[in-house]
Write a protein that holds these residues in place. Structure first.
Motif, PDB file in Angstrom:
ATOM      1  N   MET A   1      47.479 -69.497  17.522  1.00  0.00           N
ATOM      2  CA  MET A   1      46.653 -69.085  18.654  1.00  0.00           C
ATOM      3  C   MET A   1      47.130 -69.808  19.908  1.00  0.00           C
ATOM      4  O   MET A   1      47.273 -71.034  19.921  1.00  0.00           O
ATOM      5  N   LEU A   2      47.392 -69.059  20.989  1.00  0.00           N
ATOM      6  CA  LEU A   2      47.900 -69.657  22.215  1.00  0.00           C
ATOM      7  C   LEU A   2      46.777 -70.282  23.023  1.00  0.00           C
ATOM      8  O   LEU A   2      45.634 -69.841  22.977  1.00  0.00           O
ATOM      9  N   THR A   3      47.127 -71.309  23.786  1.00  0.00           N
ATOM     10  CA  THR A   3      46.179 -71.935  24.713  1.00  0.00           C
ATOM     11  C   THR A   3      46.965 -72.471  25.885  1.00  0.00           C
ATOM     12  O   THR A   3      48.172 -72.232  26.006  1.00  0.00           O
ATOM     13  N   SER A   4      46.312 -73.189  26.788  1.00  0.00           N
ATOM     14  CA  SER A   4      46.976 -73.733  27.964  1.00  0.00           C
ATOM     15  C   SER A   4      46.437 -75.126  28.217  1.00  0.00           C
ATOM     16  O   SER A   4      45.248 -75.380  27.974  1.00  0.00           O
ATOM     17  N   PRO A   5      47.268 -76.038  28.684  1.00  0.00           N
ATOM     18  CA  PRO A   5      46.808 -77.408  28.930  1.00  0.00           C
ATOM     19  C   PRO A   5      45.621 -77.449  29.874  1.00  0.00           C
ATOM     20  O   PRO A   5      45.597 -76.759  30.900  1.00  0.00           O
ATOM     21  N   GLY A   6      44.645 -78.258  29.549  1.00  0.00           N
ATOM     22  CA  GLY A   6      43.469 -78.440  30.383  1.00  0.00           C
ATOM     23  C   GLY A   6      42.365 -77.431  30.134  1.00  0.00           C
ATOM     24  O   GLY A   6      41.303 -77.511  30.764  1.00  0.00           O
ATOM     25  N   LEU A   7      42.600 -76.459  29.237  1.00  0.00           N
ATOM     26  CA  LEU A   7      41.571 -75.467  28.925  1.00  0.00           C
ATOM     27  C   LEU A   7      40.924 -75.824  27.603  1.00  0.00           C
ATOM     28  O   LEU A   7      41.601 -75.937  26.579  1.00  0.00           O
ATOM     29  N   ASN A   8      39.623 -76.027  27.638  1.00  0.00           N
ATOM     30  CA  ASN A   8      38.880 -76.389  26.439  1.00  0.00           C
ATOM     31  C   ASN A   8      37.716 -75.431  26.246  1.00  0.00           C
ATOM     32  O   ASN A   8      36.959 -75.156  27.185  1.00  0.00           O
ATOM     33  N   ALA A   9      37.584 -74.910  25.056  1.00  0.00           N
ATOM     34  CA  ALA A   9      36.485 -73.995  24.769  1.00  0.00           C
ATOM     35  C   ALA A   9      35.155 -74.722  24.908  1.00  0.00           C
ATOM     36  O   ALA A   9      35.035 -75.897  24.543  1.00  0.00           O
ATOM     37  N   PRO A  10      34.139 -74.063  25.480  1.00  0.00           N
ATOM     38  CA  PRO A  10      32.827 -74.712  25.611  1.00  0.00           C
ATOM     39  C   PRO A  10      32.224 -74.952  24.239  1.00  0.00           C
ATOM     40  O   PRO A  10      32.502 -74.217  23.285  1.00  0.00           O
ATOM     41  N   PRO A  11      31.416 -76.000  24.099  1.00  0.00           N
ATOM     42  CA  PRO A  11      30.798 -76.283  22.799  1.00  0.00           C
ATOM     43  C   PRO A  11      29.838 -75.177  22.402  1.00  0.00           C
ATOM     44  O   PRO A  11      29.236 -74.519  23.252  1.00  0.00           O
ATOM     45  N   GLU A  12      29.703 -74.943  21.118  1.00  0.00           N
ATOM     46  CA  GLU A  12      28.776 -73.934  20.611  1.00  0.00           C
ATOM     47  C   GLU A  12      27.337 -74.337  20.928  1.00  0.00           C
ATOM     48  O   GLU A  12      26.967 -75.506  20.766  1.00  0.00           O
ATOM     49  N   LYS A  13      26.538 -73.389  21.378  1.00  0.00           N
ATOM     50  CA  LYS A  13      25.132 -73.672  21.676  1.00  0.00           C
ATOM     51  C   LYS A  13      24.330 -73.687  20.382  1.00  0.00           C
ATOM     52  O   LYS A  13      24.539 -72.849  19.500  1.00  0.00           O
ATOM     53  N   SER A  14      23.418 -74.613  20.314  1.00  0.00           N
ATOM     54  CA  SER A  14      22.549 -74.671  19.149  1.00  0.00           C
ATOM     55  C   SER A  14      21.501 -73.567  19.223  1.00  0.00           C
ATOM     56  O   SER A  14      21.275 -72.962  20.276  1.00  0.00           O
ATOM     57  N   GLY A  15      20.841 -73.313  18.104  1.00  0.00           N
ATOM     58  CA  GLY A  15      19.787 -72.314  18.080  1.00  0.00           C
ATOM     59  C   GLY A  15      18.669 -72.633  19.035  1.00  0.00           C
ATOM     60  O   GLY A  15      18.088 -71.737  19.665  1.00  0.00           O
ATOM     61  N   VAL A  16      18.330 -73.931  19.187  1.00  0.00           N
ATOM     62  CA  VAL A  16      17.258 -74.344  20.097  1.00  0.00           C
ATOM     63  C   VAL A  16      17.648 -74.045  21.536  1.00  0.00           C
ATOM     64  O   VAL A  16      16.848 -73.507  22.322  1.00  0.00           O
ATOM     65  N   VAL A  17      18.897 -74.339  21.900  1.00  0.00           N
ATOM     66  CA  VAL A  17      19.365 -74.099  23.267  1.00  0.00           C
ATOM     67  C   VAL A  17      19.351 -72.606  23.576  1.00  0.00           C
ATOM     68  O   VAL A  17      18.929 -72.186  24.656  1.00  0.00           O
TER      69      VAL A  17
END
Length: 275
Positions: free
Chosen positions: A1-17
């Motif tokens: 899977m390709l990506t790029s430096p400095g790009l980070n996937a946002p954390p998964e939101k919990s059910g409560v959020v």
């Protein structure tokens, strides 16, 4: 899977959020529903929202008369390669859908229609596209009720039609365009209008005037009389408005001239060709 430096996937939101983030649309929807069903239904816009909500639950308030004529695909009527020009793509309530606009343009272009007659101009979106796809030197005649005459028609209109007839001017979308010179705007009540000058001369007729049963029958019979030897008649809102559906069902069942009526698949368009 390709990506790029400095790009980070946002954390998964919990059910409560996720539940908390839904609180605002839930509150707005709840309060809006209370307002809609308390006093909002008194306006036509509020009633339209309620009808649309009913459709989501499988109930169609407008359509109670079921279609009875056979289906046909547009590709059996015109070549898939038929080239068309589509203008004013964005529609409003009262217009044909984008798909229906393309189908009408294909029918007009494929037949090379030179004389076109439209019953029901409204804002002129369909008028504009028929004029743009017609043959060289074509003429488009479009008939609409004059402003302020909806209460003095020869037969009663459908109660839901008032929002479409209440306009200061007809055909605003074709006015000022490069094809306006092809279009002749006519005004009158199709129940009393003199169609004699157009007898047996129209190559493509589009019926989208009043959707009341008596008017649909009247407009259909006049269209039959106006149709040229190779002419085509098309109707809008078959299977959607009861008046249109019942009138065409009855004509299909009782009049041999309408035995070739077909509904174009995926649309509310009905079509009548010779042979």
């Amino acid at each position: 899977m390709l990506t790029s430096p400095g790009l980070n996937a946002p954390p998964e939101k919990s059910g409560v959020v996720r539940a908390v983030s839904f609180a605002r649309p839930y509150a707005v929807g709840l309060l809006g529903s209370l307002a809609l069903f308390t006093f909002g239904w008194l306006t036509w816009k509020g009633r339209a929202i309620i009808v649309e909500l009913c459709r989501h639950f499988g109930y169609d308030h407008v359509r109670r008369e079921r279609p009875a004529i056979p289906l046909v695909t547009i590709d059996t009527l015109t070549a898939e390669s038929t080239r068309v020009s589509i203008r004013e793509v964005a529609g409003v309530d009262g217009n044909v859908t984008e798909r229906e606009l393309i189908v009408i343009a294909r029918l007009v272009a494929a037949t090379g229609a030179k004389n076109i007659f439209e019953l029901g101009t409204f804002d002129g979106r369909t008028t504009l596209n028929m004029a743009s796809n017609a043959g060289e030197g074509a003429r488009v005649f479009t008939l609409d009720l004059p402003a302020g005459s909806a209460d003095a028609t020869s037969a009663a209109l459908d109660p839901h039609e008032s929002k479409y007839t209440d306009k200061a001017i007809s055909g605003t979308r074709y006015r000022g365009t490069d094809v306006e010179e092809r279009i002749t705007q006519l005004y009158g009540d199709s129940g009393t209008f003199d169609f004699t000058p157009f007898r047996a001369s129209i190559d493509f007729i589009f019926v989208d005037g009043s959707h009341a049963y008596r008017y649909v029958v009247n407009d259909s019979l006049h269209s039959l009389d106006m149709r040229s030897p190779t002419g085509i008649i098309a109707w809008h809102d078959y299977g959607r408005w009861d008046g249109v559906t019942r009138a065409l069902n009855d004509l299909y069942r009782t009049r041999p001239e309408f035995e070739n009526l077909r509904q174009i698949e995926g649309t509310t368009l009905a079509i009548l060709r010779r042979g």
